[in-house]
Design a protein around this motif. Sequence first.
Motif, PDB file in Angstrom:
ATOM      1  N   UNK A  32       0.808  -1.225   0.000  1.00 31.18           N
ATOM      2  CA  UNK A  32       0.000   0.000   0.000  1.00 31.18           C
ATOM      3  C   UNK A  32       0.839   1.274   0.000  1.00 31.18           C
ATOM      4  N   UNK A  33       2.132   1.130   0.030  1.00 35.85           N
ATOM      5  CA  UNK A  33       3.006   2.297  -0.079  1.00 35.85           C
ATOM      6  C   UNK A  33       3.278   2.521  -1.551  1.00 35.85           C
ATOM      7  N   UNK A  34       2.961   3.729  -2.021  1.00 36.81           N
ATOM      8  CA  UNK A  34       3.203   3.968  -3.440  1.00 36.81           C
ATOM      9  C   UNK A  34       4.225   5.077  -3.662  1.00 36.81           C
ATOM     10  N   UNK A  35       4.880   4.978  -4.781  1.00 35.90           N
ATOM     11  CA  UNK A  35       5.964   5.888  -5.147  1.00 35.90           C
ATOM     12  C   UNK A  35       5.463   7.328  -5.236  1.00 35.90           C
ATOM     13  N   UNK A  36       4.271   7.541  -5.784  1.00 35.20           N
ATOM     14  CA  UNK A  36       3.738   8.904  -5.922  1.00 35.20           C
ATOM     15  C   UNK A  36       3.695   9.623  -4.575  1.00 35.20           C
ATOM     16  N   UNK A  37       3.193   8.944  -3.560  1.00 28.97           N
ATOM     17  CA  UNK A  37       3.103   9.555  -2.223  1.00 28.97           C
ATOM     18  C   UNK A  37       4.484   9.804  -1.631  1.00 28.97           C
ATOM     19  N   UNK A  38       5.387   8.867  -1.821  1.00 26.34           N
ATOM     20  CA  UNK A  38       6.752   9.048  -1.318  1.00 26.34           C
ATOM     21  C   UNK A  38       7.421  10.250  -1.990  1.00 26.34           C
ATOM     22  N   UNK A  39       7.190  10.389  -3.282  1.00 23.20           N
ATOM     23  CA  UNK A  39       7.766  11.523  -4.014  1.00 23.20           C
ATOM     24  C   UNK A  39       7.175  12.843  -3.540  1.00 23.20           C
ATOM     25  N   UNK A  40       5.860  12.872  -3.348  1.00 22.74           N
ATOM     26  CA  UNK A  40       5.203  14.086  -2.830  1.00 22.74           C
ATOM     27  C   UNK A  40       5.802  14.484  -1.490  1.00 22.74           C
ATOM     28  N   UNK A  41       5.963  13.516  -0.615  1.00 25.14           N
ATOM     29  CA  UNK A  41       6.508  13.777   0.709  1.00 25.14           C
ATOM     30  C   UNK A  41       7.963  14.196   0.699  1.00 25.14           C
ATOM     31  N   UNK A  42       8.634  13.911  -0.401  1.00 24.43           N
ATOM     32  CA  UNK A  42      10.045  14.256  -0.530  1.00 24.43           C
ATOM     33  C   UNK A  42      10.239  15.536  -1.329  1.00 24.43           C
ATOM     34  N   UNK A  43       9.209  15.914  -2.090  1.00 28.91           N
ATOM     35  CA  UNK A  43       9.306  17.132  -2.893  1.00 28.91           C
ATOM     36  C   UNK A  43       9.988  16.931  -4.230  1.00 28.91           C
ATOM     37  N   UNK A  44       9.891  15.701  -4.762  1.00 24.02           N
ATOM     38  CA  UNK A  44      10.458  15.429  -6.084  1.00 24.02           C
ATOM     39  C   UNK A  44       9.391  14.816  -6.977  1.00 24.02           C
ATOM     40  N   UNK A  45       9.655  14.811  -8.265  1.00 23.92           N
ATOM     41  CA  UNK A  45       8.730  14.188  -9.219  1.00 23.92           C
ATOM     42  C   UNK A  45       8.963  12.684  -9.253  1.00 23.92           C
ATOM     43  N   UNK A  46       7.983  11.983  -9.785  1.00 22.43           N
ATOM     44  CA  UNK A  46       8.130  10.529  -9.916  1.00 22.43           C
ATOM     45  C   UNK A  46       9.299  10.200 -10.838  1.00 22.43           C
ATOM     46  N   UNK A  47       9.478  11.013 -11.865  1.00 24.04           N
ATOM     47  CA  UNK A  47      10.612  10.807 -12.766  1.00 24.04           C
ATOM     48  C   UNK A  47      11.941  10.945 -12.038  1.00 24.04           C
ATOM     49  N   UNK A  48      12.009  11.917 -11.121  1.00 22.48           N
ATOM     50  CA  UNK A  48      13.245  12.115 -10.352  1.00 22.48           C
ATOM     51  C   UNK A  48      13.500  10.933  -9.419  1.00 22.48           C
ATOM     52  N   UNK A  49      12.431  10.300  -8.938  1.00 23.50           N
ATOM     53  CA  UNK A  49      12.596   9.134  -8.066  1.00 23.50           C
ATOM     54  C   UNK A  49      13.480   8.096  -8.744  1.00 23.50           C
ATOM     55  N   UNK A  50      13.244   7.864 -10.033  1.00 24.59           N
ATOM     56  CA  UNK A  50      13.967   6.810 -10.752  1.00 24.59           C
ATOM     57  C   UNK A  50      15.404   7.204 -11.070  1.00 24.59           C
ATOM     58  N   UNK A  51      15.786   8.421 -10.740  1.00 22.08           N
ATOM     59  CA  UNK A  51      17.194   8.794 -10.794  1.00 22.08           C
ATOM     60  C   UNK A  51      17.924   8.298  -9.541  1.00 22.08           C
TER      61      UNK A  51
END
Length: 192
Positions: A32-51
């Motif tokens: 139930x943990x999704x990347x979109x929420x983690x990115x929002x909480x970190x202040x980065x885009x989903x695309x940046x996550x994959x960097x």
Amino acid sequence: MPKGFTEQQKLNINQTLISNCKLNWKKFGYRKTNIDELCKGTGISKGAFYLFFDTKEDLFLQTLKSVQINLYSQIEEILSETPNKYGVAKALKKIYRVYYESPFMYETTSADFLTFFNKLSIEQQSELNSHSYEGAKIMLRKPFLTLKISEDLALSVLSTTLLTISLRDKMLCHSFDVFDFMIDHIIEKIFE
């Protein structure tokens, strides 16, 4: 490594992603943990996550390793301050409390954890399986400790005792009191 970020930003983002992952893993579980929420909480885009991480599983694996590394560091500190069997007891009590706060550390047979685990490579699975026993062996092999029983029996007894955390909601007393009582008595049977 991520482009467009300073070294300090990379470090901060990586640590924030790991911290957010740990919080969400405890609260919602892996599935139930999704990347979109983690990115929002970190202040980065989903695309940046994959960097920073190739997959969701890479982040979760790094989060688990981060918790383990931090825990091993705390154990070493405890054992350097109290280099005897009572230091081991204190370290085990610390481990139990970290497990208490981070259920994903011990709920390794839950469907949620198995979903995560089964998405890892064989090498990653093997590393996770051997890592905790190796850490425990290092603790038991400290030069100031002498075992009264075999190392395998000591590891088995201590790991079984830690697994009582899965029964914490069924205990009549607080699980900390139960675990501490068991460790205080077992430690005398394991070490000289």
